[in-house]
Structure formats: C-alpha cells, structure tokens
Design a protein around this motif. Sequence first.
Motif, mmCIF file in Angstrom:
data_model
loop_
_atom_site.group_PDB
_atom_site.id
_atom_site.type_symbol
_atom_site.label_atom_id
_atom_site.label_comp_id
_atom_site.label_asym_id
_atom_site.label_seq_id
_atom_site.Cartn_x
_atom_site.Cartn_y
_atom_site.Cartn_z
ATOM 1 N N ARG A 35 -41.725 9.267 136.813
ATOM 2 C CA ARG A 35 -42.411 10.562 136.726
ATOM 3 C C ARG A 35 -43.844 10.305 136.274
ATOM 4 N N VAL A 36 -44.768 10.397 137.239
ATOM 5 C CA VAL A 36 -46.167 10.029 137.002
ATOM 6 C C VAL A 36 -47.005 11.289 136.867
ATOM 7 N N GLN A 37 -47.917 11.271 135.905
ATOM 8 C CA GLN A 37 -48.898 12.348 135.747
ATOM 9 C C GLN A 37 -50.276 11.717 135.653
ATOM 10 N N GLY A 38 -51.283 12.414 136.176
ATOM 11 C CA GLY A 38 -52.640 11.899 136.090
ATOM 12 C C GLY A 38 -53.357 11.974 137.415
ATOM 13 N N ILE A 39 -54.417 11.172 137.544
ATOM 14 C CA ILE A 39 -55.285 11.262 138.714
ATOM 15 C C ILE A 39 -55.633 9.878 139.241
ATOM 16 N N ILE A 40 -55.811 9.832 140.552
ATOM 17 C CA ILE A 40 -56.394 8.673 141.214
ATOM 18 C C ILE A 40 -57.580 9.195 142.011
ATOM 19 N N ALA A 41 -58.666 8.409 142.062
ATOM 20 C CA ALA A 41 -59.919 8.923 142.625
ATOM 21 C C ALA A 41 -60.456 8.007 143.716
ATOM 22 N N VAL A 56 -56.886 13.001 143.425
ATOM 23 C CA VAL A 56 -55.508 13.284 143.815
ATOM 24 C C VAL A 56 -54.695 13.467 142.544
ATOM 25 N N ASP A 57 -54.014 14.610 142.424
ATOM 26 C CA ASP A 57 -53.113 14.865 141.303
ATOM 27 C C ASP A 57 -51.801 14.138 141.608
ATOM 28 N N LEU A 58 -51.483 13.123 140.817
ATOM 29 C CA LEU A 58 -50.323 12.288 141.108
ATOM 30 C C LEU A 58 -49.003 13.005 140.873
ATOM 31 N N ALA A 59 -49.005 14.074 140.103
ATOM 32 C CA ALA A 59 -47.769 14.815 139.861
ATOM 33 C C ALA A 59 -47.430 15.756 141.003
ATOM 34 N N THR A 60 -48.468 16.252 141.703
ATOM 35 C CA THR A 60 -48.235 17.265 142.729
ATOM 36 C C THR A 60 -48.607 16.804 144.133
ATOM 37 N N ARG A 92 -58.987 18.112 134.906
ATOM 38 C CA ARG A 92 -58.634 18.392 133.510
ATOM 39 C C ARG A 92 -57.237 18.987 133.406
ATOM 40 N N ARG A 93 -56.850 19.785 134.393
ATOM 41 C CA ARG A 93 -55.464 20.284 134.402
ATOM 42 C C ARG A 93 -54.486 19.130 134.592
ATOM 43 N N ALA A 94 -54.820 18.213 135.492
ATOM 44 C CA ALA A 94 -53.919 17.088 135.772
ATOM 45 C C ALA A 94 -53.795 16.151 134.582
ATOM 46 N N LEU A 95 -54.809 16.147 133.698
ATOM 47 C CA LEU A 95 -54.816 15.246 132.544
ATOM 48 C C LEU A 95 -54.439 15.955 131.255
ATOM 49 N N VAL A 107 -51.821 8.187 134.286
ATOM 50 C CA VAL A 107 -52.789 7.396 135.047
ATOM 51 C C VAL A 107 -54.141 8.088 135.020
ATOM 52 N N ILE A 108 -55.203 7.319 134.722
ATOM 53 C CA ILE A 108 -56.564 7.862 134.784
ATOM 54 C C ILE A 108 -57.450 6.865 135.530
ATOM 55 N N ASP A 109 -57.926 7.286 136.675
ATOM 56 C CA ASP A 109 -58.785 6.476 137.528
ATOM 57 C C ASP A 109 -60.089 7.260 137.752
ATOM 58 N N GLU A 110 -61.225 6.900 137.084
ATOM 59 C CA GLU A 110 -61.357 5.801 136.169
ATOM 60 C C GLU A 110 -62.019 6.287 134.888
#
Length: 229
Positions: A35-41, A56-60, A92-95, A107-110
């Motif tokens: 179960r991943v939460q965070g962002i990739i850019a 990209v919101d990794l949760a959704t 900010r919502r994703a984090l 995950v936070i990129d970067e």
Amino acid sequence: MSRRAPVFIITGGQGQCKTTFLHQVLGLIVGLNVRVQGIIAPGHVRDGRRSGFTLVDLATGEHEVLCSVDPDPRCEIHGRFYFRPEGLAFGRRALAPPDPRETDLMVIDEVGRFELQGGVWAEQLDCLFAHPHPPMILTVRRRLLDTVVERWNIRNAVVVDVGVASVMATADAVMEAVWEWREAQTYSAARTPPIPGECIGAPTPFVNTAAGAARSAPVILRRCYGPEE
C-alpha cells in the motif's frame, strides 16, 4: 517507530535517472500488495532541456501537471519553473500524513533545493518526519544528500546510489522494511493492557537494516546517520 522506519534515499547526479530507477523499484513491488502513498514526478524535456514535471499520485493513479518553464501569472516561481496552484494542491494532498495502519510505504520524488528553501513539499516533509511513519523512499540529488539528511534529521537512511545500485536488490530491501513495518503494526494492534503486577517483557526491537548490515545486497551503499557519527 518514526525514528526507526528506514528512509531509502535514491541519489545520483542531475539527469542520472533517479525517477526512472524509482519507477523500476516500484514496478517490482506494487504487485506484492504494498500500500503505497506519495508522488512520483516524471519530467518533460524540450529542446534538450528540462521543461516541466507532472505529478502522479501513487495511491490513486491520478496525475496533474506540477510545473513548467512557461510563464504563468497564477503560479509560484521557484528557480526557472512556474508551479501551478493545482499541481501544488494535488501534491500536498497526496503527501498528507499517512495512517500507519493503512500505508506500507511513503514516496516523495523529489526532495531538493526548493524544499530546503522552505517551498514546495517542505511543510509536508516537516509533518511526515514529526510523526510515526512507514518506510519511506526519497529521491535526492547527490550534492544535496547530506544537507537533506541534516535538515530533516534522518537517522535511519539507506542511501541507494543509482550509479552502482541494483534495482532488484533495492526492491528486496524495501520489501524487507515493509514486512518489518507490517509486523510492528500487527504487534502494536494486538497489545493488551498488562495485568496489574505482571511483568511484561520488552517488545522485539525493530531490525535496523541500514546500520552497516551487509545482508545479501552489497551493491546498495548503506550509510546510517546518527549521533555516533
């Protein structure tokens, strides 16, 4: 737990494919019910030069344009990029601080100079490191690595240099940390109040995979930042 959950820092020089390396690592673990939460850019290139980023919101799986070099009066300016208010709100919502019972990996990129200056994701990083959190993966440029570790007082860093690291070994190390996190959450949820007068033994400590342990992944540069150093 917030001090002990490993923080994997994928690092390398500018343009050395840190996001690509992260994407490959995530590709190996997302099928394992993580179960991943965070962002990739992922970035965009125009005329041979970086021109912007999409989040990209990794949760959704949803995505939003974060910034561009194209001027826009509505945007926050950081360096030569114009950060769209919609993209910043989306990230900010994703984090938002995760529910430890519902999230295995953040995950936070970067994390870079904008955050070190107090912008973009700085406030979210402050919140994440101030509370118990699951294992995390950050991408950070090599020249900013020590500054980021010091700024957020990261005491349990596993530094993964894309120049020498193996994607497979990194994914294995992340999964090991995820399983340890899940076990810790299960243990915490199962704890019951002690019977008066009963002696309760100390819980099994969280295994510190970053503290110089070779394990089976010698291609990962492991460095533990702590008071002893």
